[in-house]
Design a protein around this motif. Structure first.
Motif, PDB file in Angstrom:
ATOM      1  N   GLY A  44       4.606 -64.217  42.506  1.00  0.00           N
ATOM      2  CA  GLY A  44       4.644 -64.321  41.202  1.00  0.00           C
ATOM      3  C   GLY A  44       5.082 -65.901  40.779  1.00  0.00           C
ATOM      4  O   GLY A  44       5.472 -66.211  39.695  1.00  0.00           O
ATOM      5  N   LEU A  45       4.808 -66.890  41.781  1.00  0.00           N
ATOM      6  CA  LEU A  45       5.196 -68.283  41.558  1.00  0.00           C
ATOM      7  C   LEU A  45       3.957 -68.815  41.311  1.00  0.00           C
ATOM      8  O   LEU A  45       2.710 -68.909  41.477  1.00  0.00           O
ATOM      9  N   VAL A  46       4.356 -69.769  39.930  1.00  0.00           N
ATOM     10  CA  VAL A  46       3.282 -70.646  39.466  1.00  0.00           C
ATOM     11  C   VAL A  46       3.929 -72.088  39.403  1.00  0.00           C
ATOM     12  O   VAL A  46       5.110 -71.959  39.211  1.00  0.00           O
ATOM     13  N   ARG A  47       3.129 -73.072  39.449  1.00  0.00           N
ATOM     14  CA  ARG A  47       3.405 -74.413  39.408  1.00  0.00           C
ATOM     15  C   ARG A  47       3.008 -75.046  38.091  1.00  0.00           C
ATOM     16  O   ARG A  47       1.766 -75.189  37.886  1.00  0.00           O
ATOM     17  N   LEU A  48       3.935 -75.539  37.464  1.00  0.00           N
ATOM     18  CA  LEU A  48       3.555 -76.184  36.008  1.00  0.00           C
ATOM     19  C   LEU A  48       3.849 -77.787  36.093  1.00  0.00           C
ATOM     20  O   LEU A  48       4.946 -78.400  36.341  1.00  0.00           O
ATOM     21  N   SER A  49       2.638 -78.431  36.033  1.00  0.00           N
ATOM     22  CA  SER A  49       2.352 -80.046  35.883  1.00  0.00           C
ATOM     23  C   SER A  49       2.863 -80.302  34.498  1.00  0.00           C
ATOM     24  O   SER A  49       1.851 -80.139  33.548  1.00  0.00           O
ATOM     25  N   VAL A  50       4.012 -80.770  34.320  1.00  0.00           N
ATOM     26  CA  VAL A  50       4.293 -81.231  32.616  1.00  0.00           C
ATOM     27  C   VAL A  50       3.698 -82.496  32.202  1.00  0.00           C
ATOM     28  O   VAL A  50       3.645 -83.434  32.830  1.00  0.00           O
ATOM     29  N   GLY A  51       2.917 -82.400  31.151  1.00  0.00           N
ATOM     30  CA  GLY A  51       2.339 -83.588  30.353  1.00  0.00           C
ATOM     31  C   GLY A  51       3.007 -84.145  29.473  1.00  0.00           C
ATOM     32  O   GLY A  51       4.210 -84.239  29.579  1.00  0.00           O
ATOM     33  N   ILE A  52       2.356 -85.160  28.803  1.00  0.00           N
ATOM     34  CA  ILE A  52       3.015 -85.670  27.719  1.00  0.00           C
ATOM     35  C   ILE A  52       3.136 -85.489  26.503  1.00  0.00           C
ATOM     36  O   ILE A  52       3.579 -86.185  25.176  1.00  0.00           O
ATOM     37  N   GLU A  53       2.702 -84.170  26.312  1.00  0.00           N
ATOM     38  CA  GLU A  53       2.511 -83.669  24.944  1.00  0.00           C
ATOM     39  C   GLU A  53       4.033 -83.603  24.276  1.00  0.00           C
ATOM     40  O   GLU A  53       5.058 -83.709  25.163  1.00  0.00           O
ATOM     41  N   ASP A  54       4.234 -82.940  23.064  1.00  0.00           N
ATOM     42  CA  ASP A  54       5.316 -82.783  22.487  1.00  0.00           C
ATOM     43  C   ASP A  54       5.824 -81.352  23.350  1.00  0.00           C
ATOM     44  O   ASP A  54       5.292 -80.385  23.502  1.00  0.00           O
ATOM     45  N   PRO A  55       7.310 -81.397  23.759  1.00  0.00           N
ATOM     46  CA  PRO A  55       7.767 -80.203  24.622  1.00  0.00           C
ATOM     47  C   PRO A  55       7.809 -79.011  23.970  1.00  0.00           C
ATOM     48  O   PRO A  55       7.741 -78.012  24.477  1.00  0.00           O
ATOM     49  N   GLU A  56       7.887 -79.078  22.677  1.00  0.00           N
ATOM     50  CA  GLU A  56       8.178 -78.038  21.760  1.00  0.00           C
ATOM     51  C   GLU A  56       6.836 -77.212  22.020  1.00  0.00           C
ATOM     52  O   GLU A  56       6.778 -75.937  22.009  1.00  0.00           O
ATOM     53  N   ASP A  57       5.840 -77.951  21.830  1.00  0.00           N
ATOM     54  CA  ASP A  57       4.483 -77.273  21.999  1.00  0.00           C
ATOM     55  C   ASP A  57       4.187 -76.609  23.390  1.00  0.00           C
ATOM     56  O   ASP A  57       3.854 -75.636  23.409  1.00  0.00           O
ATOM     57  N   ILE A  58       4.719 -77.294  24.380  1.00  0.00           N
ATOM     58  CA  ILE A  58       4.596 -76.668  25.641  1.00  0.00           C
ATOM     59  C   ILE A  58       5.225 -75.564  25.667  1.00  0.00           C
ATOM     60  O   ILE A  58       4.881 -74.382  26.093  1.00  0.00           O
ATOM     61  N   ILE A  59       6.517 -75.437  25.184  1.00  0.00           N
ATOM     62  CA  ILE A  59       7.444 -74.368  25.272  1.00  0.00           C
ATOM     63  C   ILE A  59       6.826 -73.014  24.358  1.00  0.00           C
ATOM     64  O   ILE A  59       6.756 -71.863  24.969  1.00  0.00           O
ATOM     65  N   ALA A  60       6.375 -73.383  23.262  1.00  0.00           N
ATOM     66  CA  ALA A  60       5.748 -72.438  22.542  1.00  0.00           C
ATOM     67  C   ALA A  60       4.504 -71.814  23.110  1.00  0.00           C
ATOM     68  O   ALA A  60       4.378 -70.408  22.780  1.00  0.00           O
ATOM     69  N   ASP A  61       3.839 -72.311  23.795  1.00  0.00           N
ATOM     70  CA  ASP A  61       2.482 -71.942  24.518  1.00  0.00           C
ATOM     71  C   ASP A  61       3.180 -70.921  25.765  1.00  0.00           C
ATOM     72  O   ASP A  61       2.743 -69.775  26.067  1.00  0.00           O
ATOM     73  N   LEU A  62       4.173 -71.359  26.370  1.00  0.00           N
ATOM     74  CA  LEU A  62       4.760 -70.487  27.505  1.00  0.00           C
ATOM     75  C   LEU A  62       5.287 -69.279  26.931  1.00  0.00           C
ATOM     76  O   LEU A  62       5.317 -68.022  27.562  1.00  0.00           O
ATOM     77  N   GLU A  63       6.093 -69.338  25.685  1.00  0.00           N
ATOM     78  CA  GLU A  63       6.709 -68.315  24.910  1.00  0.00           C
ATOM     79  C   GLU A  63       5.692 -67.064  24.716  1.00  0.00           C
ATOM     80  O   GLU A  63       5.946 -65.954  24.886  1.00  0.00           O
ATOM     81  N   GLN A  64       4.640 -67.528  24.108  1.00  0.00           N
ATOM     82  CA  GLN A  64       3.661 -66.550  23.673  1.00  0.00           C
ATOM     83  C   GLN A  64       2.933 -65.859  24.843  1.00  0.00           C
ATOM     84  O   GLN A  64       2.562 -64.807  24.798  1.00  0.00           O
ATOM     85  N   ALA A  65       2.714 -66.715  25.856  1.00  0.00           N
ATOM     86  CA  ALA A  65       2.010 -66.304  27.138  1.00  0.00           C
ATOM     87  C   ALA A  65       2.960 -65.095  27.546  1.00  0.00           C
ATOM     88  O   ALA A  65       2.574 -63.937  28.119  1.00  0.00           O
ATOM     89  N   LEU A  66       4.229 -65.712  27.739  1.00  0.00           N
ATOM     90  CA  LEU A  66       5.219 -64.782  28.490  1.00  0.00           C
ATOM     91  C   LEU A  66       5.501 -63.152  27.680  1.00  0.00           C
ATOM     92  O   LEU A  66       5.598 -62.491  28.262  1.00  0.00           O
ATOM     93  N   ALA A  67       5.355 -63.400  26.382  1.00  0.00           N
ATOM     94  CA  ALA A  67       5.769 -62.434  25.548  1.00  0.00           C
ATOM     95  C   ALA A  67       4.371 -61.348  25.728  1.00  0.00           C
ATOM     96  O   ALA A  67       5.028 -60.106  25.544  1.00  0.00           O
TER      97      ALA A  67
END
Length: 402
Positions: A376-399
């Motif tokens: 179940g492990l994934v590795r996320l390399s965080v970019g320079i985008e707005d962090p709220e947009d990154i979180i929103a993408d994670l949230e909708q995928a997890l949903a």
């Protein structure tokens, strides 16, 4: 030969030579030029003889050195606070040459068990077939490390500053002291940390290795590697590379050199974003565990706080999806819209990787389990985008997994 003299030649000859090899100019370009030439000429044969003999600061053949590549090497050596550096065609080539410079048949290598999967494969297959014995240890257990070196014959201790993918932070000063006490050299893969966060050579490491494909270049448009070390060891590495030919081309060197200009800006933003995202993931009901050195729950938090700048714990966040199976992880990855499913890291873009499928694919399920890499492990390399947009993408995928 100037263009006036070239006018005496016929058309086909002038088409080949006109405009080439201009006389030296008295200006200095603001940016380092790209020198896309395989050979270099000199005014007399004596100068060429000196160049072929390895004279310092001169170039004769692209496999031996290039001014654009040398500029990159000078820059990385400066950032890592080392005497010199040598660039390679990839991070694996840089690592391969480093190990070759240290060991021969019958020698032993002690290596962290928490290495990039392809590094483990390199040690087992290539160096194992050459008669080099490799012992993998828990690099955070200093007593275990010392016991392995005490058995003798160890020429190299190999580790990562921040391990891939569980982000365990290595106590570099202690490792350097132990390695040198037993006559071994310490080689550190500093790709995840970059010299912006830590400079292993100042803490006792003998070689500092980078996949420059990642944070040093930072834009996903080049493959490169580099080793920072002493001038003498750089010479040894170059002698090896002149023979095996894992050279970095001038265009690629230029791209990495250009990327270095924004490394501190990018890395600072990416670390801040990663911290924000790690804290969010730690509270999510569908996440079993978050691996991030900035969290007090991480086993390397104290070491990270001691070695890394205040508040900056790297830009990678690994996390385990609850009830993680290959099918659930695949469904999660396919739902992402902003974050890119890519087998790399360190770019301006946020990128995610499934170690079971990619970086540690070559290991057996039992070996991955022993390393703590679950399905179940994934590795996320965080970019320079707005962090709220990154979180929103994670949230909708997890949903989609709820």
């Amino acid at each position: 030969m100037d263009d006036q003299r070239r006018l005496h030649f016929r058309f086909a000859t002038r088409a080949v030579h006109a405009g080439e090899r201009p006389n030296p100019r008295d200006f200095i370009p603001t940016a380092t030029p790209i020198y896309p030439t395989s050979t270099f000429l000199y005014q007399n044969i004596e100068q060429m003889d000196a160049a072929l003999g390895g004279a310092v600061g001169v170039f004769v053949y692209g496999r031996y050195g290039n001014p654009t590549t040398e500029a990159l090497e000078t820059a990385v050596a400066s950032l890592e606070e080392q005497e010199a550096a040598l660039a390679f065609a990839s991070g694996m080539a840089a690592l391969h040459a480093t190990i070759l410079s240290c060991v021969e048949a019958g020698d032993r290598i002690v290596a962290s068990r928490d290495l990039y999967g392809q590094t483990i494969t390199l040690l087992r297959t290539i160096f194992g077939s050459l008669g080099v014995r490799v012992e993998f240890v828990d690099i955070l257990d200093l007593a275990q490390v010392e016991a392995a070196l005490r058995r003798g014959g160890v020429r190299l201790l190999l580790c990562e500053t921040i391990s891939n993918p569980l982000l365990r932070v290595t106590d570099l000063p202690s490792l350097a002291e132990i390695a040198h006490r037993y006559g071994a050299r310490l080689a550190v893969d500093n790709t995840f940390a970059t010299p912006y966060l830590v400079r292993p050579g100042t803490l006792g490491a003998d070689y500092v290795i980078h996949s420059a494909t990642k944070y040093l270049s930072g834009h996903g448009d080049v493959t490169a590697g580099i080793v920072a070390t002493t001038a003498d060891r750089r010479w040894e590495l170059n002698e090896i590379n002149k023979t095996i030919g894992s050279i970095l081309g001038p265009f690629e060197a230029f791209l990495v050199l250009r990327g270095l200009k924004t490394l501190p800006l990018r890395m600072h933003r990416q670390c801040e974003n990663a911290s924000r995202i790690a804290c969010w993931l730690a509270e999510h009901p569908l996440i079993e565990r978050v691996h991030y050195p900035g969290l007090p729950t991480h086993p390397s938090h104290e070491t990270a706080a001691r070695l890394l700048p205040p508040g900056l714990y790297g830009a990678i966040v690994s996390f385990e999806i609850r009830h993680g199976t290959r099918e659930r992880v695949t469904a999660f990855l396919e739902r992402l819209r902003l974050i890119l499913p890519a087998t790399t890291l360190g770019d301006v873009y946020s990128e995610i990787l499934y170690p079971v499928m990619a970086s540690h694919r070559g290991l057996s399920p039992e070996e991955r389990q022993a390393m703590g890499i679950s399905d179940g492990l994934v590795r996320l390399s965080v970019g320079i985008e707005d962090p709220e947009d990154i979180i929103a993408d994670l949230e909708q995928a997890l949903a989609s997994l709820a």
